[in-house]
Design an enzyme around this catalytic site. Structure first.
Site, mmCIF file in Angstrom:
data_model
loop_
_atom_site.group_PDB
_atom_site.id
_atom_site.type_symbol
_atom_site.label_atom_id
_atom_site.label_comp_id
_atom_site.label_asym_id
_atom_site.label_seq_id
_atom_site.Cartn_x
_atom_site.Cartn_y
_atom_site.Cartn_z
ATOM 1 N N THR A 94 68.199 11.602 75.096
ATOM 2 C CA THR A 94 66.873 11.828 75.692
ATOM 3 C C THR A 94 66.302 13.182 75.277
ATOM 4 O O THR A 94 65.150 13.273 74.850
ATOM 5 C CB THR A 94 67.034 11.811 77.235
ATOM 6 O OG1 THR A 94 67.779 10.644 77.560
ATOM 7 C CG2 THR A 94 65.716 11.794 77.933
ATOM 8 N N GLY A 116 66.129 23.419 83.613
ATOM 9 C CA GLY A 116 65.224 22.724 82.676
ATOM 10 C C GLY A 116 63.980 23.496 82.298
ATOM 11 O O GLY A 116 64.048 24.483 81.566
ATOM 12 N N LYS A 162 75.141 23.473 79.768
ATOM 13 C CA LYS A 162 75.565 24.431 80.820
ATOM 14 C C LYS A 162 77.071 24.441 81.007
ATOM 15 O O LYS A 162 77.665 25.485 81.269
ATOM 16 C CB LYS A 162 74.854 24.123 82.135
ATOM 17 C CG LYS A 162 75.189 22.781 82.747
ATOM 18 C CD LYS A 162 73.969 22.048 83.205
ATOM 19 C CE LYS A 162 73.611 21.052 82.135
ATOM 20 N NZ LYS A 162 72.418 20.321 82.318
ATOM 21 N N ASP A 166 77.582 20.625 88.636
ATOM 22 C CA ASP A 166 76.449 20.894 87.744
ATOM 23 C C ASP A 166 75.723 22.167 88.183
ATOM 24 O O ASP A 166 75.425 23.049 87.360
ATOM 25 C CB ASP A 166 75.501 19.677 87.768
ATOM 26 C CG ASP A 166 74.228 19.918 86.994
ATOM 27 O OD1 ASP A 166 74.270 19.856 85.760
ATOM 28 O OD2 ASP A 166 73.186 20.180 87.632
ATOM 29 N N GLU A 210 73.561 9.850 87.908
ATOM 30 C CA GLU A 210 74.380 9.119 86.941
ATOM 31 C C GLU A 210 75.197 8.042 87.661
ATOM 32 O O GLU A 210 75.393 8.125 88.878
ATOM 33 C CB GLU A 210 75.381 10.079 86.287
ATOM 34 C CG GLU A 210 74.792 11.300 85.657
ATOM 35 C CD GLU A 210 74.053 10.984 84.372
ATOM 36 O OE1 GLU A 210 74.429 10.010 83.702
ATOM 37 O OE2 GLU A 210 73.093 11.693 84.064
ATOM 38 N N GLU A 245 67.940 28.423 77.158
ATOM 39 C CA GLU A 245 66.959 28.310 78.251
ATOM 40 C C GLU A 245 67.043 26.938 78.932
ATOM 41 O O GLU A 245 66.867 26.819 80.141
ATOM 42 C CB GLU A 245 65.542 28.527 77.686
ATOM 43 C CG GLU A 245 64.442 28.592 78.709
ATOM 44 C CD GLU A 245 64.582 29.775 79.656
ATOM 45 O OE1 GLU A 245 64.373 30.906 79.235
ATOM 46 O OE2 GLU A 245 64.921 29.545 80.844
ATOM 47 N N LYS A 301 75.389 26.080 86.329
ATOM 48 C CA LYS A 301 74.127 26.820 86.148
ATOM 49 C C LYS A 301 74.197 28.167 86.865
ATOM 50 O O LYS A 301 73.729 29.186 86.346
ATOM 51 C CB LYS A 301 72.970 25.977 86.679
ATOM 52 C CG LYS A 301 72.764 24.678 85.896
ATOM 53 C CD LYS A 301 71.831 23.733 86.615
ATOM 54 C CE LYS A 301 71.680 22.409 85.882
ATOM 55 N NZ LYS A 301 71.047 21.364 86.690
ATOM 56 N N GLY A 354 65.244 16.092 82.759
ATOM 57 C CA GLY A 354 64.360 15.116 82.125
ATOM 58 C C GLY A 354 63.966 15.564 80.727
ATOM 59 O O GLY A 354 64.096 16.728 80.347
ATOM 60 N N ILE A 376 62.037 25.458 83.938
ATOM 61 C CA ILE A 376 61.750 26.777 84.537
ATOM 62 C C ILE A 376 62.304 27.861 83.606
ATOM 63 O O ILE A 376 63.501 27.873 83.330
ATOM 64 C CB ILE A 376 62.428 26.923 85.917
ATOM 65 C CG1 ILE A 376 61.967 25.815 86.876
ATOM 66 C CG2 ILE A 376 62.146 28.294 86.507
ATOM 67 C CD1 ILE A 376 62.651 25.864 88.247
HETATM 68 N N1 HSE Z 1 71.703 16.208 86.676
HETATM 69 C C1 HSE Z 1 70.978 17.433 86.807
HETATM 70 C C2 HSE Z 1 70.067 17.386 87.997
HETATM 71 C C3 HSE Z 1 70.153 17.777 85.609
HETATM 72 O O1 HSE Z 1 70.025 16.386 88.703
HETATM 73 O O2 HSE Z 1 69.397 18.370 88.260
HETATM 74 C C4 HSE Z 1 70.967 18.235 84.444
HETATM 75 O O3 HSE Z 1 71.677 19.380 84.746
#
Ligand code: HSE
Length: 443
Positions: free
Chosen positions: A23, A145, A116, A212, A201, A140, A216, A314, A147
């Site tokens: 994507t 994403g 990340k 996740d 997912e 970045e 970050k 996205g 921001i």
């Molecule tokens: N799966 C993450 C989210 C996005 O839902 O924010 C990718 O890090």
């Protein structure tokens, strides 16, 4: 009089290879094709895709790849002297992505990545390698994403000592918590919806268990505080145990529950680095961030409080961030990977729970019979915890009822001890639920 610049004097194109055509990879190709003219005006130097690599060549991805060299093996990109920059969009902290980034940096190339997990686990090593070999490592797209928080912390706030940051860093979790609050439905029911809608997912573990967001946060901590990245030292707790009951009670007390990444300096100088569901004031900027949105709140000593909100995932937002890095690199703008040169990154002194204090939300499921609150109060007294508000809902003699408390300022370690003792009472029927309340500077 200056003579007009001839083609020969102009900078040659900045030549890139895109590894990973999912994507985000296809989104990057789309932007570079669609905004070719716009970007060339901005950079005064074309960004040219020369090669791409992915697992399946035959697949229709909805973008025209016919002008680019196809490489089955992404490693081959690193040996190609024609390529200035490898864009790694394969993902995963180990294996192909790690090998590719390492080889590209070793070859002196720039690397742009959205990965990340890779940075959280190997950021220190890769930052040193990039700086030793003279290449850039730009990322970045790896955090929040669309921001531009990396650029903001590294460049926009370069004059400041950062005292703290708070982030809603996972859109899937924020969507689930928002839906639970608005619909009153359970975590499991809303998770199923999120999967059907494609937000979460099929294996949502990384999102809902906070991994996740922790990847970050570890990156943001290194950037904001100039410390060596240390993912293992993020205290992580996800949202599986957040119930609709807690969300409803929080609302009654004037709070909302958010999965919050927190990196802030405590009074004793240690660094709190945590991802956990926290209560935040309902009528606050952070309390208003709903749905799949991400947000990062910062506090710098001269700039004061700041907030950035946007889509954290996205195709469009993530590819936009990748291309922003390419624009910088194409124009020769290279910065240390984590805001200070890698050799100046220091190890952090991370806080243990004894150092963490604040107000807490505590919910007990107790038997509705005389003396229960007295037993609970005695434990709180012995653990030096003072109550600001207490609510018992319903009246059901001999049955299970919820008792919810908001504490005054208390130490997390004392709360943990109190919860252990309460859980051992025969009248406390479920493990106590404990959430920290985070109040974010003047926002
Ligand atoms: N799966 C993450 C989210 C996005 O839902 O924010 C990718 O890090």
């Amino acid at each position: 009089m200056s003579s007009p610049v001839t083609a020969a004097e102009k900078d040659p194109p900045y030549k890139i290879a895109v590894a990973g055509l999912g994507t985000v990879g296809c989104g990057v190709v789309e932007i570079l094709q669609k905004h070719e003219g716009l970007l060339a005006r901005r950079t005064d130097r074309p960004i040219e895709i020369v090669a791409v690599s992915a697992r399946s060549k035959g697949k229709d991805r909805g973008v025209d790849l016919s002008a680019y060299k196809w490489m089955d093996d992404p490693q081959a990109l690193t040996a190609d002297p024609d390529i200035d920059c490898v864009v790694e969009l394969i993902g995963g902290s180990e294996g192909v992505a790690y090998d590719l980034v390492k080889a590209a940096l070793n070859a002196g190339k720039d690397v742009v990545t959205a990965n990340k997990a890779l940075l959280a686990h190997h950021g220190d090593e890769l930052a040193r390698l990039a700086e030793d070999k003279g290449g850039a490592l730009a990322y970045e797209a790896a955090v929040a994403g669309g921001i531009p928080i990396i650029k903001t912390l590294r460049e926009g706030f370069a004059a400041n000592r950062i005292s703290g940051l708070h982030g809603i860093l996972n859109g899937t979790c924020n969507y689930i918590l928002t839906e639970m609050r608005e619909s009153g439905r359970s975590f499991d029911a809303v998770l199923k919806d999120a999967q059907d809608l494609g937000y979460a997912e099929a294996d949502p573990t990384f999102d809902i268990d906070g991994i996740d967001a922790a990847h970050k946060l570890a990156i943001l901590t290194a950037l904001a505080f100039g410390v060596r990245i240390d993912f293992e030292r993020v205290r992580v707790s996800g949202i599986r145990h957040v119930s609709d009951v807690d969300i409803a009670f929080a609302e009654e007390f004037g709070y909302r529950i958010k999965l919050l990444g927190v990196a802030r300096q405590l009074e004793d100088g240690t660094l709190l680095q945590s991802v956990e569901p926290c209560l935040v004031p309902r009528h606050s900027a952070v309390g208003a961030i709903d749905g799949a949105f991400n947000a990062v709140f910062t506090e710098g000593d001269f700039v004061g409080p700041g907030a950035m909100v946007g889509l954290g995932a996205g195709r469009g937002p993530t590819a936009s961030a990748v291309v922003a890095d390419l624009v910088d690199l194409c124009m020769g703008q290279k910065r240390p990977v984590f805001s200070v040169p890698a050799k100046n990154l220091t190890p952090a002194d991370y806080a243990d729970s004894a150092a963490v204090s604040g107000h807490f939300y505590l919910r007990l499921s107790v038997l509705d019979k005389p003396g229960v609150i007295a037993d609970v109060s005695a434990i709180l007294r012995d653990c030096r915890i003072s109550i600001e508000a207490l609510m018992q809902r319903g009246r059901d003699p001999g049955q299970q009822v919820p008792v919810v408390m908001i504490t005054h300022d208390a130490r997390q370690a004392d709360l943990a001890r109190a919860c252990e003792q309460m859980a051992a009472l025969s009248t406390v029927l479920e493990p106590p639920r404990l959430f920290r309340i985070e109040k974010i500077a003047s926002l």
